[in-house]
Design an enzyme around this catalytic site. Structure first.
Site, PDB file in Angstrom:
ATOM      1  N   GLY A  73       0.839  -1.191   0.000  1.00 35.15           N
ATOM      2  CA  GLY A  73       0.000   0.000   0.000  1.00 35.15           C
ATOM      3  C   GLY A  73       0.881   1.250   0.000  1.00 35.15           C
ATOM      4  O   GLY A  73       0.576   2.247  -0.663  1.00 35.15           O
ATOM      5  N   ASN A 153      -6.984   5.236   9.408  1.00 33.69           N
ATOM      6  CA  ASN A 153      -6.508   4.009  10.034  1.00 33.69           C
ATOM      7  C   ASN A 153      -6.566   4.030  11.553  1.00 33.69           C
ATOM      8  O   ASN A 153      -6.631   2.988  12.180  1.00 33.69           O
ATOM      9  CB  ASN A 153      -5.084   3.698   9.572  1.00 33.69           C
ATOM     10  CG  ASN A 153      -4.185   4.909   9.565  1.00 33.69           C
ATOM     11  OD1 ASN A 153      -4.451   5.912   8.906  1.00 33.69           O
ATOM     12  ND2 ASN A 153      -3.126   4.843  10.328  1.00 33.69           N
ATOM     13  N   GLN A 181      -7.637   1.268   4.170  1.00 29.28           N
ATOM     14  CA  GLN A 181      -8.510   0.830   5.272  1.00 29.28           C
ATOM     15  C   GLN A 181      -9.950   0.593   4.811  1.00 29.28           C
ATOM     16  O   GLN A 181     -10.729  -0.044   5.513  1.00 29.28           O
ATOM     17  CB  GLN A 181      -8.516   1.870   6.396  1.00 29.28           C
ATOM     18  CG  GLN A 181      -7.213   1.962   7.171  1.00 29.28           C
ATOM     19  CD  GLN A 181      -6.933   0.754   8.042  1.00 29.28           C
ATOM     20  OE1 GLN A 181      -7.851   0.058   8.481  1.00 29.28           O
ATOM     21  NE2 GLN A 181      -5.669   0.484   8.294  1.00 29.28           N
ATOM     22  N   SER A 201      -4.131  -2.386  -0.194  1.00 29.19           N
ATOM     23  CA  SER A 201      -3.077  -3.269   0.304  1.00 29.19           C
ATOM     24  C   SER A 201      -3.655  -4.620   0.727  1.00 29.19           C
ATOM     25  O   SER A 201      -4.615  -4.674   1.496  1.00 29.19           O
ATOM     26  CB  SER A 201      -2.395  -2.601   1.499  1.00 29.19           C
ATOM     27  OG  SER A 201      -1.494  -3.499   2.103  1.00 29.19           O
ATOM     28  N   HIS A 203      -2.764  -7.068   2.779  1.00 28.29           N
ATOM     29  CA  HIS A 203      -2.793  -7.612   4.147  1.00 28.29           C
ATOM     30  C   HIS A 203      -3.814  -6.940   5.056  1.00 28.29           C
ATOM     31  O   HIS A 203      -3.997  -7.358   6.198  1.00 28.29           O
ATOM     32  CB  HIS A 203      -1.388  -7.585   4.776  1.00 28.29           C
ATOM     33  CG  HIS A 203      -0.877  -6.235   5.198  1.00 28.29           C
ATOM     34  ND1 HIS A 203      -0.924  -5.829   6.504  1.00 28.29           N
ATOM     35  CD2 HIS A 203      -0.319  -5.219   4.512  1.00 28.29           C
ATOM     36  CE1 HIS A 203      -0.387  -4.611   6.600  1.00 28.29           C
ATOM     37  NE2 HIS A 203      -0.021  -4.223   5.391  1.00 28.29           N
ATOM     38  N   THR A 239       9.962  -8.554 -11.712  1.00 30.17           N
ATOM     39  CA  THR A 239       9.281  -9.819 -11.952  1.00 30.17           C
ATOM     40  C   THR A 239       8.112  -9.891 -10.982  1.00 30.17           C
ATOM     41  O   THR A 239       8.265  -9.614  -9.794  1.00 30.17           O
ATOM     42  CB  THR A 239      10.246 -10.997 -11.736  1.00 30.17           C
ATOM     43  OG1 THR A 239      11.297 -10.862 -12.687  1.00 30.17           O
ATOM     44  CG2 THR A 239       9.535 -12.334 -11.920  1.00 30.17           C
ATOM     45  N   CYS A 327       6.153   5.430  21.765  1.00 25.02           N
ATOM     46  CA  CYS A 327       6.926   4.187  21.829  1.00 25.02           C
ATOM     47  C   CYS A 327       6.418   3.042  20.966  1.00 25.02           C
ATOM     48  O   CYS A 327       7.168   2.539  20.134  1.00 25.02           O
ATOM     49  CB  CYS A 327       7.073   3.687  23.268  1.00 25.02           C
ATOM     50  SG  CYS A 327       7.750   4.945  24.337  1.00 25.02           S
TER      51      CYS A 327
HETATM   52  C1  LIG Z   1      -1.572   0.003   6.287  1.00 24.72           C
HETATM   53  C2  LIG Z   1      -1.803   1.294   5.593  1.00 24.72           C
HETATM   54  C3  LIG Z   1      -0.945   1.743   4.572  1.00 24.72           C
HETATM   55  C4  LIG Z   1       0.312   1.012   4.211  1.00 24.72           C
HETATM   56  O1  LIG Z   1       0.087  -0.215   3.555  1.00 24.72           O
HETATM   57  P1  LIG Z   1       1.270  -1.309   3.551  1.00 24.72           P
HETATM   58  O2  LIG Z   1       0.821  -2.338   2.578  1.00 24.72           O
HETATM   59  O3  LIG Z   1       1.362  -1.817   4.948  1.00 24.72           O
HETATM   60  O4  LIG Z   1       2.505  -0.604   3.108  1.00 24.72           O
HETATM   61  C5  LIG Z   1      -1.241   2.925   3.932  1.00 24.72           C
HETATM   62  N1  LIG Z   1      -2.342   3.628   4.265  1.00 24.72           N
HETATM   63  C6  LIG Z   1      -3.190   3.238   5.220  1.00 24.72           C
HETATM   64  C7  LIG Z   1      -4.400   4.055   5.518  1.00 24.72           C
HETATM   65  C8  LIG Z   1      -2.942   2.056   5.920  1.00 24.72           C
HETATM   66  O5  LIG Z   1      -3.787   1.686   6.892  1.00 24.72           O
END
Ligand SMILES: *Cc1c(COP(=O)(O)O)cnc(C)c1O
Length: 398
Positions: A73, A153, A181, A201, A203, A239, A327
């Site tokens: 992302g 987020n 998100q 993204s 994950h 690739t 932290c």
């Molecule tokens: C997690 C997140 C990203 C970053 O995505 P990654 O795949 O972890 O680099 C960017 N923007 C928002 C709002 C996110 O929550």
């Protein structure tokens, strides 16, 4: 012995679905061909990539040749913003964004400022909302890009994306949204919403890590970040990460299959948590908008205590959550998002983010509601800040 484990940090990442893992598996050892090669082993991978592209396009309401896979992302955000900035600098050098973007957007904009671009960071209201009027007022003759996140987020606030898209399109200014998100949580249609570029993204919606995608509307002028081979129609060399691309396609398909039903379930968990926590625990503030909010997002600020201590004690009880305080985020500053909505640095340090996901149940909320009030009370009893507060521990001695 407590061996319960409840994951309430879906905004940070999600566990991959077994079906996604299964879909990815053949592309590691059996179908390992380089998609750019021409023998059948490679053609399998190439075909799988294109099927995945079709799925993403279908979900977003775009065309397959408008979907590009990236390494994350973060890369999608970097590409959208730097790519549009550099390709359009002959037209202007002004970018509009908000003060509550993810660092993938904020730090990219700051980088561009060091390279001669001018960036307006729009403030948000106490709920984290930016208005279309604010965006409109910020537009200048040299504005080339508006980048505003779909949903936040940390506090879950959902922005008026359609309205902003409409006004950007009317003025011929490119509109990018970080929808990392939002995908899988809120319905999205790039055509209806006049979105020119959209980042997502894998994950964050039960897909693999290290894979993202950027939607680039046909005709948008954008430079590439990665130069090399002619993958992704010459726009993004490397690739292809075939298995991850397949996983992202499978994950987005599953995450958006019954988005309404899923979001209803999450809203029920969210709203009960909000109501009960506010009822059971004094001196607590809900951060973010009451209604314009991601279905699974809850964000509180507890007075007199550190969010980090709450996290550690929740962890001992088998609950994984998150805070916008010092932290844990690896920096010493309180969350820029909480500060932007007017939360004081002290209160921001007492923040707790709980983000629900598809495997969570009402029993998880029962358990959370059983342990959280006691944790907050215990920490307050140990807090010098709480001494003398009505209902607080008055016998505290240093
Ligand atoms: C997690 C997140 C990203 C970053 O995505 P990654 O795949 O972890 O680099 C960017 N923007 C928002 C709002 C996110 O929550």
């Amino acid at each position: 012995m407590n061996n319960r484990f409840i994951y309430l940090d879906h905004a940070a990442t999600t566990a991959m679905r077994p079906e996604v893992f299964e879909a990815m598996q053949p592309y590691f050892i059996e179908k390992y061909g380089n998609p750019s090669s021409i023998y059948s082993l490679a053609r399998d991978g190439k075909k799988a990539i294109e099927e995945s592209r079709d799925k993403v396009a279908g979900v977003l309401g775009g065309r397959s040749d408008e979907i590009f896979f990236t390494g994350s992302g973060t890369e999608a955000d970097n590409w959208a913003i730097k790519g549009v900035a550099y390709a359009n600098k002959f037209k202007g050098n002004h970018i509009i964004t908000t003060s509550i973007e993810h660092h993938a957007v904020l730090n990219t904009c700051q980088y561009l400022e060091s390279d001669g671009f001018e960036v307006t960071y729009l403030p948000v209201d106490e709920n984290g909302l930016v208005t279309p009027e604010q965006v409109e007022k910020a537009i200048k003759p040299n504005t080339i890009l508006i980048s505003i996140m779909f949903a936040n987020n940390e506090i879950g606030t959902i922005q008026p994306i359609s309205e902003i898209g409409k006004l950007a399109r009317e003025r011929g200014i490119y509109f990018h949204t970080d929808a990392v998100q939002a995908v899988g949580n809120v319905p999205i249609n790039v055509a209806d919403m006049n979105i020119d570029l959209l980042s997502l993204s894998g994950h964050k919606f039960y897909g693999p890590k290290g894979i993202g995608s950027l939607y680039i509307r046909k005709g948008v002028k954008i430079t590439s970040l990665l130069h090399g081979g002619s993958q992704e129609r010459g726009r993004r060399a490397s690739t292809e990460n075939v298995s991850a691309i397949v996983g992202l396609g499978k994950a987005i398909e599953l995450a958006t299959r019954n988005i309404e039903e899923q979001s209803k379930k999450l809203i029920a968990l969210r709203d009960r948590t909000i109501e009960e926590v506010m009822r059971k625990i004094p001196y607590v503030k809900l951060n973010g908008h009451m209604m314009q909010r991601l279905p699974g997002n809850v964000n509180f600020a507890f007075e007199f205590i550190e969010g980090e201590s709450v996290l550690l004690m929740l962890d001992m009880k088998g609950i994984a959550a998150s805070t916008g305080s010092a932290c844990t985020s690896g920096s010493l500053d309180p969350s820029h998002i909480l500060l932007a909505i007017g939360v004081s640095p002290e209160l921001a340090n007492g923040s707790l983010r709980l983000t629900f996901g598809e495997e969570n149940t009402q029993e998880d909320v029962d358990y959370l509601l059983e342990v959280l009030p006691a944790i907050v009370e215990r920490l307050r009893e140990m807090s010098p800040l709480y001494e003398g507060v009505e209902g607080g521990n008055k016998s505290y001695a240093v």
